[in-house]
Design an enzyme around this catalytic site. Structure first.
Site, PDB file in Angstrom:
ATOM      1  N   CYS A 157      -2.642  -1.632  -0.644  1.00 28.16           N
ATOM      2  CA  CYS A 157      -1.767  -0.459  -0.814  1.00 28.16           C
ATOM      3  C   CYS A 157      -1.639  -0.063  -2.291  1.00 28.16           C
ATOM      4  O   CYS A 157      -2.292   0.875  -2.753  1.00 28.16           O
ATOM      5  CB  CYS A 157      -0.384  -0.698  -0.220  1.00 28.16           C
ATOM      6  SG  CYS A 157      -0.390  -1.066   1.551  1.00 28.16           S
ATOM      7  N   ARG A 158      -0.805  -0.786  -3.032  1.00 28.62           N
ATOM      8  CA  ARG A 158      -0.472  -0.351  -4.389  1.00 28.62           C
ATOM      9  C   ARG A 158      -1.618  -0.493  -5.382  1.00 28.62           C
ATOM     10  O   ARG A 158      -1.946   0.479  -6.097  1.00 28.62           O
ATOM     11  CB  ARG A 158       0.760  -1.131  -4.888  1.00 28.62           C
ATOM     12  CG  ARG A 158       2.030  -0.806  -4.117  1.00 28.62           C
ATOM     13  CD  ARG A 158       3.119  -1.826  -4.388  1.00 28.62           C
ATOM     14  NE  ARG A 158       2.774  -3.140  -3.842  1.00 28.62           N
ATOM     15  CZ  ARG A 158       3.483  -4.242  -4.004  1.00 28.62           C
ATOM     16  NH1 ARG A 158       4.584  -4.204  -4.732  1.00 28.62           N
ATOM     17  NH2 ARG A 158       3.096  -5.383  -3.458  1.00 28.62           N
ATOM     18  N   SER A 159      -2.228  -1.684  -5.459  1.00 26.90           N
ATOM     19  CA  SER A 159      -3.252  -1.851  -6.507  1.00 26.90           C
ATOM     20  C   SER A 159      -4.531  -1.043  -6.265  1.00 26.90           C
ATOM     21  O   SER A 159      -5.105  -0.535  -7.235  1.00 26.90           O
ATOM     22  CB  SER A 159      -3.559  -3.329  -6.797  1.00 26.90           C
ATOM     23  OG  SER A 159      -4.091  -3.978  -5.679  1.00 26.90           O
ATOM     24  N   ASN A 163      -3.633  -6.164  -2.059  1.00 27.06           N
ATOM     25  CA  ASN A 163      -4.771  -5.359  -2.533  1.00 27.06           C
ATOM     26  C   ASN A 163      -5.226  -4.345  -1.482  1.00 27.06           C
ATOM     27  O   ASN A 163      -6.421  -4.036  -1.374  1.00 27.06           O
ATOM     28  CB  ASN A 163      -5.943  -6.249  -3.000  1.00 27.06           C
ATOM     29  CG  ASN A 163      -7.012  -5.510  -3.807  1.00 27.06           C
ATOM     30  OD1 ASN A 163      -8.185  -5.905  -3.812  1.00 27.06           O
ATOM     31  ND2 ASN A 163      -6.659  -4.439  -4.480  1.00 27.06           N
ATOM     32  N   ASP A 207       6.976  -2.224  -2.578  1.00 25.93           N
ATOM     33  CA  ASP A 207       5.936  -2.535  -1.581  1.00 25.93           C
ATOM     34  C   ASP A 207       6.110  -1.600  -0.387  1.00 25.93           C
ATOM     35  O   ASP A 207       7.144  -1.649   0.283  1.00 25.93           O
ATOM     36  CB  ASP A 207       6.110  -3.997  -1.162  1.00 25.93           C
ATOM     37  CG  ASP A 207       5.043  -4.448  -0.200  1.00 25.93           C
ATOM     38  OD1 ASP A 207       4.320  -3.592   0.361  1.00 25.93           O
ATOM     39  OD2 ASP A 207       4.921  -5.664   0.008  1.00 25.93           O
ATOM     40  N   CYS A 224      -1.716  -6.358  -6.964  1.00 31.04           N
ATOM     41  CA  CYS A 224      -0.517  -6.377  -6.114  1.00 31.04           C
ATOM     42  C   CYS A 224      -0.602  -7.582  -5.191  1.00 31.04           C
ATOM     43  O   CYS A 224      -1.320  -8.541  -5.508  1.00 31.04           O
ATOM     44  CB  CYS A 224      -0.347  -5.057  -5.361  1.00 31.04           C
ATOM     45  SG  CYS A 224      -1.650  -4.698  -4.169  1.00 31.04           S
TER      46      CYS A 224
HETATM   47  P1  4NP Z   1       0.201  -4.260  -1.289  1.00 33.45           P
HETATM   48  O1  4NP Z   1       1.011  -4.175   0.083  1.00 33.45           O
HETATM   49  O2  4NP Z   1       0.601  -5.565  -1.942  1.00 33.45           O
HETATM   50  O3  4NP Z   1       0.661  -3.073  -2.046  1.00 33.45           O
HETATM   51  O4  4NP Z   1      -1.265  -4.215  -0.923  1.00 33.45           O
HETATM   52  C1  4NP Z   1       1.007  -5.187   1.033  1.00 33.45           C
HETATM   53  C2  4NP Z   1      -0.046  -5.319   1.891  1.00 33.45           C
HETATM   54  C3  4NP Z   1      -0.026  -6.298   2.862  1.00 33.45           C
HETATM   55  C4  4NP Z   1       1.064  -7.147   2.972  1.00 33.45           C
HETATM   56  C5  4NP Z   1       2.118  -7.021   2.085  1.00 33.45           C
HETATM   57  C6  4NP Z   1       2.087  -6.046   1.121  1.00 33.45           C
HETATM   58  N1  4NP Z   1       1.098  -8.135   3.996  1.00 33.45           N
HETATM   59  O5  4NP Z   1       2.118  -8.808   4.117  1.00 33.45           O
HETATM   60  O6  4NP Z   1       0.104  -8.291   4.714  1.00 33.45           O
END
Ligand code: 4NP
Length: 160
Positions: A15-17, A13, A126, A10
């Site tokens: 939340c989703r992945s 790294n 997201d 993702c």
């Molecule tokens: P992820 O979510 O891609 O599912 O881990 C996010 C985590 C952090 C951010 C964006 C999305 N960020 O902008 O810091």
């Protein structure tokens, strides 16, 4: 012996992945399959950090803790080490495919929701800037997608 390797990707790294990683790890272990599972982010902001506490909370309440995972950034070398690379959204897809150096590597990269909705190119939303419900939705989508990935892996293993 590890026969297959799967990487979940993702943006951050956190939340989703990691949730996809934790779910698939748990199912691979439960089914005793020879599969290595890992995850990475296309961005580097959270490298070394544990998953977001909201994702960890949802993971815990669904009996699939992910507290031990730590964020790392996707690297071109991952194309050497992984057979299947599942991305959460189209931006991840673009950023990962940019680092591919062959058609074979490009074909390793798939939108994870195409496993349960073939050809629809749907994205795992997201959840980072939203509320708790977003994390629950992410869990539910990834639970379904990883069930299908387990089915695919079992088929691949039994066809050898
Ligand atoms: P992820 O979510 O891609 O599912 O881990 C996010 C985590 C952090 C951010 C964006 C999305 N960020 O902008 O810091």
């Amino acid at each position: 012996m590890t026969k297959y390797s799967v990487l979940m990707v993702c943006l951050g790294n956190i939340c989703r992945s990691p949730m996809a990683d934790g779910l698939l790890r748990k199912k691979v272990k439960d089914e005793n399959l020879p599969v290595f599972v890992d995850s990475a982010g296309t961005g580097n902001w959270h490298v070394g950090n544990p998953p977001d506490e909201r994702m960890r909370k949802t993971a815990h309440s669904n009996d699939c803790p992910i507290d031990d995972l730590r964020a790392r950034q996707f690297q071109a070398e991952d194309f050497v080490n992984f057979d299947y690379i599942y991305v959460m959204d189209k931006e991840n897809y673009k950023n990962v495919v940019q680092l591919a150096t062959s058609e074979k590597d490009k074909h390793k990269v798939k939108l994870i929701l195409n496993e349960i909705h073939p050809g629809k190119d749907l994205e795992v939303p997201d959840p980072y800037f939203g509320g708790e419900q977003g994390f629950k939705e992410v869990f539910s989508l990834l639970d379904q997608a990883t069930d299908q990935i387990i089915t695919n892996l079992k088929k691949a293993i039994s066809n050898e």
